[in-house]
Design a protein around this motif. Structure first.
Motif, PDB file in Angstrom:
ATOM      1  N   LEU A   5      44.105 -39.178  81.362  1.00 24.38           N
ATOM      2  CA  LEU A   5      45.140 -39.072  80.375  1.00 24.38           C
ATOM      3  C   LEU A   5      44.995 -40.331  79.352  1.00 24.38           C
ATOM      4  CD1 LEU A   5      47.346 -37.792  78.753  1.00 24.38           C
ATOM      5  CD2 LEU A   5      48.785 -39.139  80.179  1.00 24.38           C
ATOM      6  N   THR A   6      44.536 -39.938  78.071  1.00 26.05           N
ATOM      7  CA  THR A   6      44.600 -41.317  77.192  1.00 26.05           C
ATOM      8  C   THR A   6      46.057 -41.007  76.314  1.00 26.05           C
ATOM      9  OG1 THR A   6      43.539 -39.925  75.501  1.00 26.05           O
ATOM     10  CG2 THR A   6      42.260 -41.268  76.853  1.00 26.05           C
ATOM     11  N   ALA A   7      46.772 -41.883  76.641  1.00 23.29           N
ATOM     12  CA  ALA A   7      48.130 -41.986  76.180  1.00 23.29           C
ATOM     13  C   ALA A   7      47.972 -42.748  75.059  1.00 23.29           C
ATOM     14  CB  ALA A   7      49.243 -42.249  77.048  1.00 23.29           C
ATOM     15  N   GLY A   8      47.293 -42.617  73.860  1.00 24.53           N
ATOM     16  CA  GLY A   8      47.263 -43.602  72.621  1.00 24.53           C
ATOM     17  C   GLY A   8      48.572 -43.717  71.802  1.00 24.53           C
ATOM     18  N   ASP A   9      48.546 -44.351  70.828  1.00 30.29           N
ATOM     19  CA  ASP A   9      49.484 -44.420  69.676  1.00 30.29           C
ATOM     20  C   ASP A   9      48.875 -44.705  68.145  1.00 30.29           C
ATOM     21  OD1 ASP A   9      49.055 -47.329  69.563  1.00 30.29           O
ATOM     22  OD2 ASP A   9      49.796 -47.584  71.472  1.00 30.29           O
ATOM     23  N   HIS A  10      49.636 -44.953  67.456  1.00 32.10           N
ATOM     24  CA  HIS A  10      49.094 -45.065  65.902  1.00 32.10           C
ATOM     25  C   HIS A  10      48.443 -46.459  65.697  1.00 32.10           C
ATOM     26  CE1 HIS A  10      51.182 -41.521  65.291  1.00 32.10           C
ATOM     27  NE2 HIS A  10      52.342 -41.840  65.616  1.00 32.10           N
ATOM     28  N   GLU A  51      59.374 -52.825  76.535  1.00 35.90           N
ATOM     29  CA  GLU A  51      58.147 -52.947  75.518  1.00 35.90           C
ATOM     30  C   GLU A  51      57.320 -51.621  75.695  1.00 35.90           C
ATOM     31  OE1 GLU A  51      55.941 -56.386  74.566  1.00 35.90           O
ATOM     32  OE2 GLU A  51      57.827 -57.654  74.871  1.00 35.90           O
ATOM     33  N   ALA A  52      58.146 -50.562  75.891  1.00 31.80           N
ATOM     34  CA  ALA A  52      57.191 -49.087  76.139  1.00 31.80           C
ATOM     35  C   ALA A  52      57.565 -48.340  74.909  1.00 31.80           C
ATOM     36  CB  ALA A  52      57.708 -48.559  77.402  1.00 31.80           C
ATOM     37  N   MET A  73      50.976 -48.372  75.821  1.00 28.99           N
ATOM     38  CA  MET A  73      52.475 -48.379  75.663  1.00 28.99           C
ATOM     39  C   MET A  73      53.219 -47.566  76.773  1.00 28.99           C
ATOM     40  SD  MET A  73      53.719 -50.781  73.575  1.00 28.99           S
ATOM     41  CE  MET A  73      52.937 -51.884  72.242  1.00 28.99           C
ATOM     42  N   ALA A  74      52.408 -46.534  77.331  1.00 33.03           N
ATOM     43  CA  ALA A  74      53.201 -45.793  78.087  1.00 33.03           C
ATOM     44  C   ALA A  74      54.155 -46.326  79.119  1.00 33.03           C
ATOM     45  CB  ALA A  74      52.182 -44.705  78.594  1.00 33.03           C
ATOM     46  N   PHE A  90      46.266 -47.118  86.397  1.00 34.76           N
ATOM     47  CA  PHE A  90      47.143 -47.015  84.968  1.00 34.76           C
ATOM     48  C   PHE A  90      46.405 -48.245  84.364  1.00 34.76           C
ATOM     49  CE2 PHE A  90      50.588 -47.704  82.322  1.00 34.76           C
ATOM     50  CZ  PHE A  90      51.185 -46.356  82.279  1.00 34.76           C
ATOM     51  N   ALA A  91      45.567 -47.943  83.445  1.00 30.83           N
ATOM     52  CA  ALA A  91      44.748 -48.887  82.545  1.00 30.83           C
ATOM     53  C   ALA A  91      45.536 -49.379  81.354  1.00 30.83           C
ATOM     54  CB  ALA A  91      43.275 -48.660  82.427  1.00 30.83           C
ATOM     55  N   ILE A  92      46.216 -50.676  81.084  1.00 28.66           N
ATOM     56  CA  ILE A  92      46.903 -50.823  80.056  1.00 28.66           C
ATOM     57  C   ILE A  92      46.258 -51.746  78.988  1.00 28.66           C
ATOM     58  CG2 ILE A  92      48.911 -52.216  79.207  1.00 28.66           C
ATOM     59  CD1 ILE A  92      50.116 -51.567  81.615  1.00 28.66           C
ATOM     60  N   THR A  93      45.877 -51.350  77.855  1.00 34.06           N
ATOM     61  CA  THR A  93      45.025 -51.893  76.887  1.00 34.06           C
ATOM     62  C   THR A  93      45.816 -53.179  76.185  1.00 34.06           C
ATOM     63  OG1 THR A  93      45.464 -50.338  75.136  1.00 34.06           O
ATOM     64  CG2 THR A  93      43.868 -49.805  76.790  1.00 34.06           C
ATOM     65  N   ARG A  94      46.728 -53.716  76.491  1.00 34.26           N
ATOM     66  CA  ARG A  94      47.306 -54.782  75.988  1.00 34.26           C
ATOM     67  C   ARG A  94      47.291 -55.897  76.900  1.00 34.26           C
ATOM     68  NH1 ARG A  94      53.715 -52.922  75.991  1.00 34.26           N
ATOM     69  NH2 ARG A  94      53.781 -54.922  74.533  1.00 34.26           N
ATOM     70  N   GLY A  95      47.707 -57.121  76.485  1.00 36.59           N
ATOM     71  CA  GLY A  95      47.204 -58.605  76.979  1.00 36.59           C
ATOM     72  C   GLY A  95      48.028 -58.635  78.509  1.00 36.59           C
ATOM     73  N   GLY A  96      49.057 -57.922  78.473  1.00 39.70           N
ATOM     74  CA  GLY A  96      50.031 -57.883  79.777  1.00 39.70           C
ATOM     75  C   GLY A  96      50.683 -56.748  80.358  1.00 39.70           C
ATOM     76  N   PRO A  97      50.931 -56.328  81.466  1.00 43.58           N
ATOM     77  CA  PRO A  97      51.531 -55.292  81.874  1.00 43.58           C
ATOM     78  C   PRO A  97      52.861 -55.018  81.714  1.00 43.58           C
ATOM     79  CG  PRO A  97      50.898 -56.517  83.944  1.00 43.58           C
ATOM     80  CD  PRO A  97      50.582 -57.242  82.729  1.00 43.58           C
ATOM     81  N   VAL A  98      53.420 -55.570  80.721  1.00 41.66           N
ATOM     82  CA  VAL A  98      54.824 -55.540  80.683  1.00 41.66           C
ATOM     83  C   VAL A  98      55.424 -54.156  80.452  1.00 41.66           C
ATOM     84  CG1 VAL A  98      54.829 -57.754  79.189  1.00 41.66           C
ATOM     85  CG2 VAL A  98      54.930 -55.651  78.020  1.00 41.66           C
ATOM     86  N   ASN A  99      54.821 -53.006  80.532  1.00 39.16           N
ATOM     87  CA  ASN A  99      55.388 -51.768  80.441  1.00 39.16           C
ATOM     88  C   ASN A  99      55.225 -51.081  81.752  1.00 39.16           C
ATOM     89  OD1 ASN A  99      52.755 -52.138  79.083  1.00 39.16           O
ATOM     90  ND2 ASN A  99      52.478 -49.789  78.931  1.00 39.16           N
TER      91      ASN A  99
END
Length: 361
Positions: A5-10, A51-52, A73-74, A90-99
């Motif tokens: 699943l790609t859970a992208g955003d804007h 921050e989700a 952001m999921a 669960f691969a998060i594409t931000r700097g840290g896994p805060v969500n």
């Protein structure tokens, strides 16, 4: 066939995530997508994570039968983990896994990865933009001109700031972002002073100098810019005492984390004229409250937590996240696994804890 699943955003678009998967996935995969509303809608707490974007219900529905989620952001909560037993990465594409709820993910056998350094260049450039805007008060003068004012009286000596060339710029933290800021400002002819107690010997170029303490840096710098990670040790790093130790007429820049600074004390220092200006991209409460004192101080230059906003950041984020998915599918060790000691298969031993001033986040 592995279901992803790609859970992208804007910002980190599903199209970017899927293009990156084509480059990195070693075998055919079945990909579905979910589009989250960030940043059209601000991020917010979801369940027990911060921050989700989106809801637990929509993510649970989208993750049925899915082994891998690639997202920015999921929300990975205990409830999501409980309701999605097939999930393994669960691969998060931000700097840290805060969500992500890391302990719960570990308990459920789900590896969580992040993308440190994805926005280092964008944030460094934005930091320098804030610095220049604060030094020359560019937004304020622009607003006055648009309102029909021509204020040549700002040429008065007491109203002008320093030049970058020859000024001492103090960097609090010298990781991926701080080192880039140093490189940019070196081109301006600034004297670079660094405080980072975990700096490795020989890490600084000859053009930079190391301060022995935060107090030494604050006393010597004409401009102080923060590049520290937010931890219990760095919360309130710059308070009334530290602001008072800064040179009269100096400038503070913060594009790292809002809670590093006591903003009431900063407002006091600006209103009293002890500091010339400040440039800020982050705040203790976001969005910035309507009643914030910062809105009343004309020497403050502010942006709404946009330092990492660039097209290359979105592309790097997708690429780093998809590369972790590729490693997972090939059975290789993950490079940026966030799980602690109890790790699911395929996740390497955790890296050494990042020190308090590491800006990757």
């Amino acid at each position: 066939m592995t279901k992803i699943l790609t859970a992208g955003d804007h910002f980190v678009l599903n199209s970017l995530l899927q293009e990156a998967l084509v480059r990195h996935a070693p075998t055919a995969v079945e990909v579905s997508e979910l589009t989250l509303p960030w940043p059209v809608e601000p991020f917010h707490p979801v369940g027990e994570v911060d921050e989700a974007s989106g809801t637990e219900d929509e993510l649970i529905e989208a993750l049925q039968g899915v082994q891998v989620c690639l997202t920015q952001m999921a929300p990975l909560t205990e409830r999501v983990l409980h309701e999605c037993p097939d999930l393994r990465l669960f691969a998060i594409t931000r700097g840290g896994p805060v969500n992500a709820n890391i302990p719960a993910a570990t308990q459920h056998g789900v590896a969580v990865t992040s993308a440190p350094g994805r926005n280092a260049t964008a944030t460094a450039e934005h930091t320098v933009a804030l610095l220049l805007a604060a030094v020359r008060q560019v937004p304020q003068r622009n607003s006055e001109l648009l309102a029909g004012e021509w204020r040549s009286d700002y040429y008065r000596y007491q109203d002008v700031g320093p030049e970058i060339r020859g000024a001492t710029v103090g960097l609090v933290g010298y990781g991926a972002i701080g080192s880039r800021v140093a490189g940019i400002l070196n081109g301006f002819g600034a004297r670079i002073l660094v405080f980072d107690p975990f700096l490795q010997p020989g890490a600084l170029p000859e053009s930079a100098h190391q301060a022995g303490s935060l107090e030494e840096l604050l006393a010597a710098a004409d401009i102080v810019t923060l590049h520290a990670r937010l931890t219990a040790a760095t919360t309130g790093l710059i308070g009334a005492r530290e602001l008072a130790a800064m040179r009269p007429g100096s400038i503070l820049i913060n594009a790292a984390r809002g809670a590093l600074v006591d903003y009431d004390a900063l407002c006091d220092a600006l209103e009293a004229g002890h500091l010339f200006a400040a440039g800020l991209d982050v705040y203790p409460a976001e969005p910035l409250p309507a009643a914030s004192r910062l809105r009343t101080i004309r020497s403050v230059v502010m942006t709404p937590h946009l330092a990492g906003a660039s097209k290359p950041t979105a592309h790097k984020a997708a690429d780093i996240g998809a590369s972790e998915v590729g490693r997972f599918l090939r059975g290789e060790a993950l490079q940026h696994c966030s799980n602690p000691r109890r790790l699911p298969p395929g996740c390497p031993s955790p890296p050494p804890a990042r020190h308090a001033l590491d800006p990757n986040r």
